[in-house]
Design a protein around this motif. Structure first.
Motif, PDB file in Angstrom:
ATOM      1  N   ARG A  78      34.977  41.583  48.046  1.00  0.00           N
ATOM      2  CA  ARG A  78      34.357  42.835  48.506  1.00  0.00           C
ATOM      3  C   ARG A  78      33.042  43.083  47.773  1.00  0.00           C
ATOM      4  NH1 ARG A  78      39.365  45.697  50.019  1.00  0.00           N
ATOM      5  NH2 ARG A  78      39.194  45.606  52.275  1.00  0.00           N
TER       6      ARG A  78
ATOM      7  N   PHE B  60      41.520  42.977  54.594  1.00  0.00           N
ATOM      8  CA  PHE B  60      42.489  41.969  54.178  1.00  0.00           C
ATOM      9  C   PHE B  60      43.845  42.251  54.800  1.00  0.00           C
ATOM     10  CE2 PHE B  60      39.371  41.929  50.683  1.00  0.00           C
ATOM     11  CZ  PHE B  60      39.062  40.595  50.689  1.00  0.00           C
TER      12      PHE B  60
ATOM     13  N   ALA C  48      43.944  35.150  49.398  1.00  0.00           N
ATOM     14  CA  ALA C  48      43.399  36.311  50.115  1.00  0.00           C
ATOM     15  C   ALA C  48      43.334  35.937  51.588  1.00  0.00           C
ATOM     16  CB  ALA C  48      42.009  36.664  49.599  1.00  0.00           C
TER      17      ALA C  48
ATOM     18  N   LYS D 264      40.370  39.614  45.856  1.00  0.00           N
ATOM     19  CA  LYS D 264      39.951  40.502  46.956  1.00  0.00           C
ATOM     20  C   LYS D 264      38.822  41.424  46.490  1.00  0.00           C
ATOM     21  CE  LYS D 264      44.552  40.810  49.007  1.00  0.00           C
ATOM     22  NZ  LYS D 264      45.647  41.753  49.234  1.00  0.00           N
ATOM     23  N   ASP D 265      38.958  41.962  45.294  1.00  0.00           N
ATOM     24  CA  ASP D 265      37.910  42.849  44.766  1.00  0.00           C
ATOM     25  C   ASP D 265      36.582  42.109  44.659  1.00  0.00           C
ATOM     26  OD1 ASP D 265      39.836  44.779  44.554  1.00  0.00           O
ATOM     27  OD2 ASP D 265      40.097  44.596  42.370  1.00  0.00           O
ATOM     28  N   ARG D 266      36.669  40.852  44.236  1.00  0.00           N
ATOM     29  CA  ARG D 266      35.441  40.069  44.057  1.00  0.00           C
ATOM     30  C   ARG D 266      34.790  39.742  45.408  1.00  0.00           C
ATOM     31  NH1 ARG D 266      33.686  37.292  39.595  1.00  0.00           N
ATOM     32  NH2 ARG D 266      31.536  36.672  39.978  1.00  0.00           N
TER      33      ARG D 266
ATOM     34  N   GLU E 258      47.523  31.538  39.354  1.00  0.00           N
ATOM     35  CA  GLU E 258      48.245  32.116  40.498  1.00  0.00           C
ATOM     36  C   GLU E 258      48.861  31.020  41.379  1.00  0.00           C
ATOM     37  OE1 GLU E 258      49.160  35.086  40.992  1.00  0.00           O
ATOM     38  OE2 GLU E 258      49.709  35.122  43.122  1.00  0.00           O
TER      39      GLU E 258
ATOM     40  N   MET F 159      45.980  38.387  46.065  1.00  0.00           N
ATOM     41  CA  MET F 159      45.530  38.406  44.671  1.00  0.00           C
ATOM     42  C   MET F 159      44.394  39.430  44.552  1.00  0.00           C
ATOM     43  SD  MET F 159      44.034  35.150  42.563  1.00  0.00           S
ATOM     44  CE  MET F 159      43.452  35.347  40.887  1.00  0.00           C
ATOM     45  N   GLN F 160      44.704  40.526  43.901  1.00  0.00           N
ATOM     46  CA  GLN F 160      43.792  41.670  43.923  1.00  0.00           C
ATOM     47  C   GLN F 160      42.417  41.368  43.307  1.00  0.00           C
ATOM     48  OE1 GLN F 160      44.739  44.338  45.753  1.00  0.00           O
ATOM     49  NE2 GLN F 160      42.586  44.887  45.550  1.00  0.00           N
ATOM     50  N   LEU F 161      42.438  40.638  42.187  1.00  0.00           N
ATOM     51  CA  LEU F 161      41.177  40.290  41.510  1.00  0.00           C
ATOM     52  C   LEU F 161      40.222  39.564  42.460  1.00  0.00           C
ATOM     53  CD1 LEU F 161      39.918  40.219  38.575  1.00  0.00           C
ATOM     54  CD2 LEU F 161      40.842  37.896  38.410  1.00  0.00           C
TER      55      LEU F 161
ATOM     56  N   GLU G 196      46.472  45.516  54.500  1.00  0.00           N
ATOM     57  CA  GLU G 196      45.774  46.783  54.174  1.00  0.00           C
ATOM     58  C   GLU G 196      45.798  47.715  55.369  1.00  0.00           C
ATOM     59  OE1 GLU G 196      41.835  45.566  53.047  1.00  0.00           O
ATOM     60  OE2 GLU G 196      42.407  45.559  50.941  1.00  0.00           O
TER      61      GLU G 196
END
Ligand code: 5GP
Length: 193
Positions: free
Chosen positions: A9, A190, A176, A5-7, A41, A1-3, A193
């Protein structure tokens, strides 16, 4: 879930001892918009499963489970941590070793809230060595409930909990999966990647 993972990071803090702190958005202060997306999700990943109850463990799992439960329209039952238990036949219990606090405690669920007709989705914030999940699975098994799946927000893929659960043939969905983290550099890798 990209949102997510971004958070992680952006706001996750890596501590010595393989601990990832996400207390600014997940398990102390909680970003409800993010939790809503997490709930949505989980609903998507467990589409078609007939879930009657969401089961989690106090304390960090509760908020995530409650928001997720709104997407399933079912109640949440959380396993309570008990200092000592009276085995009086009224509760299912299991022993869990805490990854973050390094101590063993009993967790209990009242027999009134879980039974053989239940189809359970287990939700938790982290999966590390799998002790918390194995305890919840033992409780579900004692109740005769069917475990339809397990939803984890952050799995630490370099610890062996995921393997223990998947090798039992249980459907485990982690939003994640962290395969490596470096406390000195402050970097997270992650899976995929
Ligand atoms: P396990 O039982 O799988 O070893 O650990 C899972 C439990 O320990 C989770 O319920 C979570 O509360 C806690 N935990 C494990 N690893 C971490 C971590 O890296 N960060 C945080 N904040 N909690 C963790």
């Amino acid at each position: 879930m990209q949102l997510l993972k971004d958070r992680i990071r952006k706001d996750g803090v890596i501590k010595e001892g393989n601990v990832l702190k996400v207390d600014s958005f997940l398990n102390h202060q909680m970003d409800i918009e993010l939790l809503n997306e997490i709930g949505r999700e989980f609903r998507r990943r467990f589409t078609g499963k007939n879930i009657t109850k969401i089961v989690t463990i106090e304390a960090s799992g509760i908020g995530i489970a409650c928001i997720t439960a709104q997407y399933f329209g079912v109640p949440v039952v959380f396993a309570k941590k008990a200092q000592s238990i009276n085995i009086d036949g009224e509760v299912y219990s299991s022993k869990i070793e805490s990854f973050t606090h390094k101590k063993v405690y009993d967790v209990i669920v009242s027999k009134r809230f879980l039974n053989k007709d239940d189809h359970v989705l287990i939700i938790d914030d982290f999966l590390a060595n799998g002790c918390a999940l194995l305890g919840l699975l033992e409780i579900a098994e004692s109740a005769g409930a069917t475990v339809e799946g397990i939803g984890i927000v952050i799995e630490k893929g370099f610890q062996n909990g995921g393997e223990k659960i998947r090798s039992r043939g249980i459907l485990l969905e982690s939003l994640a999966i962290v395969d490596a983290m470096d406390a000195k550099q402050g970097t997270v890798t992650f899976r995929g990647e």
